[in-house]
Design an enzyme around this catalytic site. Structure first.
Site, PDB file in Angstrom:
ATOM      1  CE  LYS A 136      -4.280  -1.973   2.310  1.00 42.92           C
ATOM      2  NZ  LYS A 136      -4.886  -1.895   3.330  1.00 42.92           N
TER       3      LYS A 136
ATOM      4  CG  ASP B 188      -8.224   0.724   3.350  1.00 43.79           C
ATOM      5  OD1 ASP B 188      -8.962  -0.565   2.991  1.00 43.79           O
ATOM      6  OD2 ASP B 188      -6.808   0.309   3.441  1.00 43.79           O
TER       7      ASP B 188
END
Ligand code: ATR
Length: 265
Positions: free
Chosen positions: A65, A100
């Site tokens: 990420k 997220d």
């Protein structure tokens, strides 16, 4: 046909393929969603390769990420969080997003939780960081509590209107709070909780990012205290919904995607 996918290492038995493909099917979109497991130090290279291969969009998970930031043009929120979990290849350059953060916000919103007042985020890892930014951007004052207090304090310095604390302060932090989100791994495959049951109360909405088991001890304790509870599958669902909508430009068929996700859990 469009190809979407997920890069992670290990990528494991991800629930994203059935969840996204249920969405394509419901809307009659000709697309596939596949998983890829590049070597752990090749996240940025994998994004570049995917672009060359004509992949339409990628989700990104551990350990990539942060690394993929080097291969994308991140949107302002992903830039501030310092992590990308969704890449869209439809423009001139690959665009990076962090869904997220929005996933947690939309999961709470789905349950009618008003995102004002004070939120307590437990955990200061990758998930805690994304959720803290997401709730702060909704206008909430965010209190971050972490086992390693210094990590909470460091994270709080980056997030607007946030403060950092140790877990020993949880009861005090929660007394007048409106929202609690568990972003630690505590409760995953074990009957443990990061928050003492006595610290929970009926004016809280509690989201647990842990989705295995779906009903964690924290959520059981929260329900017993009269709190609104939101399980981790909702957060997983809405990070996927947000990615789906970025890629396709259509409102996601949330019910179909939710059913496919829960069938796989
Ligand atoms: P993720 O990307 O899923 O957030 P992570 O970055 O490894 O994963 O972060 C894990 C989080 O869970 C951290 O906040 C960690 O606390 P520390 O920073 O003190 O390590 C927290 N965590 C993991 N195990 C824990 C435990 N047994 N008790 C309390 N917190 C725990």
């Amino acid at each position: 046909m469009n190809v979407y996918g997920l890069i992670g290492n290990p990528v494991g038995h991800s629930l994203s393929p059935p969840m996204h493909e249920a969405g394509y099917e419901a809307l009659g979109i000709d697309a596939k969603y596949v998983t890829f497991e590049p070597p752990a130090d090749e996240g940025a290279a994998a994004v570049e390769a995917a672009e060359k291969l004509g992949v339409a969009g990628l989700n990104v998970t551990i350990p990539f990420k942060q690394d993929v930031l080097a291969a994308v043009d991140p949107d302002p929120l992903a830039q501030r969080i310092g992590a990308v979990n969704t890449v869209d290849f439809s423009g001139e350059t690959p665009r990076g997003y962090n869904t997220d953060a929005v996933g947690a916000v939309r999961a709470l919103d789905h349950h009618g939780v008003e995102l004002s007042g004070t939120a307590v985020v437990v955990g200061a890892g990758g998930a805690g960081r994304a959720v803290a930014f997401g709730l702060a951007d909704e206008g909430m004052a965010v209190r971050i509590a972490n086992r390693t207090e210094s990590k909470a304090v460091d994270l709080a310095a980056d997030v607007p209107e946030a403060s950092g604390h140790g877990l020993d302060e949880l009861a005090e932090l929660l007394a007048d709070a409106d929202v609690l989100v568990n972003c630690t791994s505590v409760g995953m495959d074990e009957d443990a909780t990061p928050v003492p049951a006595e610290a929970l109360h009926g004016d809280l909405a509690v989201l647990d990012a842990v989705y295995s088991p779906i009903e964690t001890r924290l959520l059981r304790d929260a329900a017993a205290a009269g709190a609104t509870t939101v399980d981790g599958a909702w957060m997983l669902l809405y990070q996927g919904v947000e990615a789906f909508e970025r890629w396709t430009g259509e409102d996601a068929p949330v019910d179909s995607m939710n059913a496919a996700l829960r069938a796989g859990l």
